[in-house]
Motif scaffolding. Structure first.
Motif, PDB file in Angstrom:
ATOM      1  N   UNK A   1       0.829  -1.201   0.000  1.00  0.00           N
ATOM      2  CA  UNK A   1       0.000   0.000   0.000  1.00  0.00           C
ATOM      3  C   UNK A   1       0.864   1.251   0.000  1.00  0.00           C
ATOM      4  N   UNK A   2       0.334   2.314  -0.602  1.00  0.00           N
ATOM      5  CA  UNK A   2       1.024   3.598  -0.635  1.00  0.00           C
ATOM      6  C   UNK A   2       0.077   4.677  -0.142  1.00  0.00           C
ATOM      7  N   UNK A   3       0.366   5.933  -0.466  1.00  0.00           N
ATOM      8  CA  UNK A   3      -0.434   7.048   0.047  1.00  0.00           C
ATOM      9  C   UNK A   3      -1.572   7.435  -0.885  1.00  0.00           C
ATOM     10  N   UNK A   4      -2.066   6.458  -1.638  1.00  0.00           N
ATOM     11  CA  UNK A   4      -3.240   6.673  -2.479  1.00  0.00           C
ATOM     12  C   UNK A   4      -4.078   5.396  -2.443  1.00  0.00           C
ATOM     13  N   UNK A   5      -5.378   5.482  -2.697  1.00  0.00           N
ATOM     14  CA  UNK A   5      -6.237   4.299  -2.608  1.00  0.00           C
ATOM     15  C   UNK A   5      -5.761   3.179  -3.525  1.00  0.00           C
ATOM     16  N   UNK A   6      -5.587   2.001  -2.937  1.00  0.00           N
ATOM     17  CA  UNK A   6      -5.145   0.821  -3.683  1.00  0.00           C
ATOM     18  C   UNK A   6      -6.181  -0.287  -3.523  1.00  0.00           C
ATOM     19  N   UNK A   7      -6.603  -0.881  -4.616  1.00  0.00           N
ATOM     20  CA  UNK A   7      -7.608  -1.936  -4.559  1.00  0.00           C
ATOM     21  C   UNK A   7      -7.052  -3.179  -3.870  1.00  0.00           C
ATOM     22  N   UNK A   8      -7.889  -3.818  -3.052  1.00  0.00           N
ATOM     23  CA  UNK A   8      -7.553  -5.093  -2.422  1.00  0.00           C
ATOM     24  C   UNK A   8      -8.165  -6.189  -3.297  1.00  0.00           C
ATOM     25  N   UNK A   9      -7.362  -6.908  -4.069  1.00  0.00           N
ATOM     26  CA  UNK A   9      -7.905  -7.840  -5.070  1.00  0.00           C
ATOM     27  C   UNK A   9      -8.851  -8.887  -4.492  1.00  0.00           C
ATOM     28  N   UNK A  10      -8.577  -9.353  -3.278  1.00  0.00           N
ATOM     29  CA  UNK A  10      -9.398 -10.438  -2.712  1.00  0.00           C
ATOM     30  C   UNK A  10     -10.744  -9.958  -2.196  1.00  0.00           C
ATOM     31  N   UNK A  11     -10.941  -8.627  -2.134  1.00  0.00           N
ATOM     32  CA  UNK A  11     -12.199  -8.085  -1.612  1.00  0.00           C
ATOM     33  C   UNK A  11     -12.704  -7.014  -2.580  1.00  0.00           C
ATOM     34  N   UNK A  12     -13.609  -7.357  -3.469  1.00  0.00           N
ATOM     35  CA  UNK A  12     -14.162  -6.344  -4.372  1.00  0.00           C
ATOM     36  C   UNK A  12     -14.760  -5.188  -3.574  1.00  0.00           C
ATOM     37  N   UNK A  13     -14.613  -3.991  -4.095  1.00  0.00           N
ATOM     38  CA  UNK A  13     -15.145  -2.752  -3.512  1.00  0.00           C
ATOM     39  C   UNK A  13     -14.283  -2.200  -2.370  1.00  0.00           C
ATOM     40  N   UNK A  14     -13.196  -2.894  -1.973  1.00  0.00           N
ATOM     41  CA  UNK A  14     -12.384  -2.405  -0.859  1.00  0.00           C
ATOM     42  C   UNK A  14     -11.084  -1.808  -1.379  1.00  0.00           C
ATOM     43  N   UNK A  15     -10.789  -0.602  -0.892  1.00  0.00           N
ATOM     44  CA  UNK A  15      -9.540   0.096  -1.196  1.00  0.00           C
ATOM     45  C   UNK A  15      -8.882   0.484   0.128  1.00  0.00           C
ATOM     46  N   UNK A  16      -7.554   0.515   0.148  1.00  0.00           N
ATOM     47  CA  UNK A  16      -6.841   0.870   1.377  1.00  0.00           C
ATOM     48  C   UNK A  16      -5.643   1.744   1.030  1.00  0.00           C
ATOM     49  N   UNK A  17      -5.191   2.518   2.019  1.00  0.00           N
ATOM     50  CA  UNK A  17      -4.026   3.374   1.818  1.00  0.00           C
ATOM     51  C   UNK A  17      -3.326   3.624   3.156  1.00  0.00           C
ATOM     52  N   UNK A  18      -2.016   3.763   3.082  1.00  0.00           N
ATOM     53  CA  UNK A  18      -1.202   4.129   4.232  1.00  0.00           C
ATOM     54  C   UNK A  18      -0.718   5.560   4.050  1.00  0.00           C
ATOM     55  N   UNK A  19      -1.078   6.439   4.970  1.00  0.00           N
ATOM     56  CA  UNK A  19      -0.540   7.788   4.962  1.00  0.00           C
ATOM     57  C   UNK A  19       0.722   7.816   5.817  1.00  0.00           C
ATOM     58  N   UNK A  20       1.610   8.726   5.538  1.00  0.00           N
ATOM     59  CA  UNK A  20       2.914   8.753   6.202  1.00  0.00           C
ATOM     60  C   UNK A  20       3.078  10.035   7.001  1.00  0.00           C
ATOM     61  N   UNK A  21       2.615  10.046   8.266  1.00  0.00           N
ATOM     62  CA  UNK A  21       2.751  11.253   9.070  1.00  0.00           C
ATOM     63  C   UNK A  21       4.201  11.591   9.403  1.00  0.00           C
ATOM     64  N   UNK A  22       5.080  10.568   9.444  1.00  0.00           N
ATOM     65  CA  UNK A  22       6.484  10.863   9.730  1.00  0.00           C
ATOM     66  C   UNK A  22       7.109  11.693   8.602  1.00  0.00           C
ATOM     67  N   UNK A  23       6.755  11.355   7.369  1.00  0.00           N
ATOM     68  CA  UNK A  23       7.251  12.141   6.234  1.00  0.00           C
ATOM     69  C   UNK A  23       6.692  13.558   6.296  1.00  0.00           C
ATOM     70  N   UNK A  24       5.400  13.678   6.625  1.00  0.00           N
ATOM     71  CA  UNK A  24       4.796  15.000   6.731  1.00  0.00           C
ATOM     72  C   UNK A  24       5.449  15.810   7.845  1.00  0.00           C
ATOM     73  N   UNK A  25       5.696  15.146   8.983  1.00  0.00           N
ATOM     74  CA  UNK A  25       6.323  15.841  10.102  1.00  0.00           C
ATOM     75  C   UNK A  25       7.717  16.336   9.720  1.00  0.00           C
TER      76      UNK A  25
END
Length: 594
Positions: free
Chosen positions: A58-82
């Motif tokens: 996962x990255x900082x934009x919505x990424x489809x989860x292939x095993x679950x239709x309709x589900x997207x996930x993303x990791x935001x990076x607060x350490x980079x922002x800080x």
């Protein structure tokens, strides 16, 4: 899970480390997606394991989860922002101010509050800007802002004036000054959080006293700010399968006792009970089972860990080396709820029983360990208590009298809120901590109150700047002047990192170790508390948990710790000299009540 009967569009999950909020958030996302809803799952946790749970990078934009239709996930990076905020604030002063001053500013923006506000900035665009997530039916956040962060962001817009007049460099306000352009977005984000029709705050806890108290404190803080649409999830409730297993029966009873004493305020909210999932929550099928009646069904009753980790040392195996210098400081460090106060008390008792003079300094509010030991009159062991509330009040009054003297009402309101942050308590207690460390020159001092590496570096940079500006180090108290050399001296100070054999506590402890090493403090050993691997278990669910913890024990042993010791899970809470001695030696006999 009852909050899914009529789910709001936004769902925020919060709770102390290790209670399973990420697992519950992921299971919620899967269940909604399985129902045909388009779902976005967002993590702002610097140690996020969403990739591991879903098996997708996962990255900082919505990424489809292939095993679950309709589900997207993303990791935001607060350490980079800080880091970006830190450079935005400090960069203009490079080459203009002394190097010590620049280092002081950099460290000022390295604390947990800076990271937390950076995380809020990351998800505020998803929460406060309706167009950012318009394509999704539900947005799920597995990390929620604290009440302190929300109060900072909802204060009057006095940031310009405050920062111009404030010369203290307080740790929580730096990033806010760099984010003023975002203020409108923050206001919309806070409004969305407080709208019960669109947002639900899910408090995740375990059937443990410390986790329930933390949930109650968080609930009260957020309710005061208008975030009142709350739901309590009590995760990991254990029901023994084998009534002949004394450890399983004790775990079940301990959970029942904690729920019976649950803070009254939490009873006002609807709640969901999630049975203990004995294995790791990895993969889609385990997420689908979480919260269902079969989640607590043992699928591998033959699983065993006997012999796989038979070379583990007990806490008592560290004592010979700890007492070798004849005096010094021993610090028990770790996140809340891992047992560092108990570890500190056990070490103090063991050293005192060898005839050394020992002072145990604790912030334990109940002081039950101190009372038990004083009642039993161990002559060469003294127990003192650092009162965080009293130290913080004293420190805050000093700052308000000095830095707040020339501020208007809005500026004072901002400063007062800044002083409510966790950073303030840590720095205030730090002063009492310096005096306690100084006593280690002629006795042993064992503390369960220890500064993070960030606080150490904050003091280091502040002292360097003070010396460069005033050239009068003689004004510095001896305890403060010599504190850093003492903490960095491995023959004087030994740091014990206390953790649990679970994913989140181990990863948080690893982050703590990195923080300490950044401050030039090398931990002496890791102590893994409440370990099941050495116990003679027969309950099938307990045996699955026993197997599940082994990868984390190996991670600590092989990748993290210079030394590692374990404390077996205890049938009874270890209080008093007998209980602490049994904990120290890994006594496994059920008949002793260890």
């Amino acid at each position: 899970m009852k909050f899914l009967d009529s789910p709001s569009r936004n769902l925020f999950f919060t709770g102390k480390g290790g209670v399973g909020k990420t697992s519950v958030a992921c299971a919620t996302a899967v269940k909604l997606a399985d129902a045909g809803k388009k779902v976005l799952l967002v993590s702002t946790d610097p140690a996020s394991n969403l990739d591991e749970v879903f098996g997708v990078a996962l990255e900082n934009h919505p990424t489809a989860i292939p095993a679950v239709p309709h589900l997207f996930a993303m990791n935001l990076d607060p350490e980079k922002s800080a880091a970006e905020y830190r450079e935005r604030m400090v960069g203009p002063y490079r080459g203009l101010l002394p190097e010590a001053a620049v280092k002081s500013m950099e460290e000022q923006f390295s604390g947990s509050c800076t990271l937390e506000i950076a995380a809020f900035d990351e998800f505020s665009r998803l929460l406060g800007d309706p167009t950012a997530t318009a394509e999704f039916d539900h947005v799920i956040f597995d990390t929620a802002p604290t009440g302190h962060t929300l109060r900072l962001l909802t204060l009057p817009s006095a940031w310009d004036g405050f920062m111009e007049q404030n010369t203290t460099g307080t740790s929580c306000l730096g990033p806010l000054a760099g984010l003023q352009a975002q203020q409108k977005l923050y206001q919309e984000s806070v409004k969305a959080l407080c709208d019960a029709n669109t947002t639900t705050l899910v408090l995740v806890a375990r059937a443990e006293g410390s986790a329930l108290r933390e949930a109650a404190r968080t609930s009260d803080e957020l309710a005061e700010l208008g975030v009142r649409n709350q739901h309590l999830v009590i995760n990991g409730v254990f029901q023994a399968v084998d009534a002949s297993d004394p450890y399983a029966v004790a775990l079940q009873q301990r959970g029942a006792d904690a729920l019976e004493r649950m803070p009254e305020g939490l009873n006002a909210f609807p709640h969901t009970t999630v049975p203990l999932f004995p294995g790791g929550i990895l993969g889609i099928e385990s997420l689908r089972r979480l919260g269902t009646t079969d989640s607590a069904t043992a699928t591998d009753t033959a699983a065993t860990s006997d012999g796989e980790l038979n070379d583990l040392a007990y806490l008592s195996d560290l004592i010979d080396d700890l007492v070798a210098p004849g005096h010094g400081v021993i610090l028990a460090m770790g996140k809340g709820g891992v047992g560092k106060t108990t570890v500190a008390a056990a070490v103090a008792v063991a050293i005192a029983q060898r005839g050394y003079d020992v002072n145990l300094s604790t912030t334990d509010p109940a002081a039950h360990l101190a009372a038990a030991m004083n009642d039993e009159r161990l002559p060469n062991l003294s127990v003192t208590r650092i009162d965080p509330a009293a130290e913080t009040a004293k420190y805050s009054a000093e700052v308000l009298a000095n830095a707040g003297a020339n501020l208007d009402e809005q500026g004072k309101a901002l400063l007062e809120e800044d002083l409510r942050s966790p950073c303030t308590e840590e720095i205030a207690v730090f002063r009492a901590f310096a005096d306690a460390v100084a006593a280690g020159t002629n006795k042993f001092v064992v503390l369960d109150t220890a500064p993070t590496g960030h606080t150490v570096l904050l003091l280091d940079s502040a002292l360097a700047y003070h010396r460069e500006v005033t050239r009068q180090t003689s004004e510095m108290p001896e305890a403060v002047e010599n504190l850093l050399p003492r903490l960095r001296d491995p023959d004087f100070t030994r740091v014990l990192i206390v953790t649990l054999a679970e994913a989140t506590p181990v990863h948080e402890a690893a982050a703590l170790q990195r923080d300490l090493r950044r401050a030039e403090i090398e931990p002496y050993a890791w102590v893994v508390n409440q370990v099941l691997s050495s116990l003679p278990l027969s309950d099938p669910l307990m045996k699955q948990r026993q197997t599940h913890e082994q990868p984390y024990l190996r991670e600590v042993q092989d990748q993290q710790a210079n030394r590692m010791a374990i404390i077996p899970w205890q049938l009874q809470s270890p209080t008093g000299l007998q209980g602490l001695s049994q904990l120290m030696h890994g006594d496994l006999s059920p008949s002793t009540g260890s």
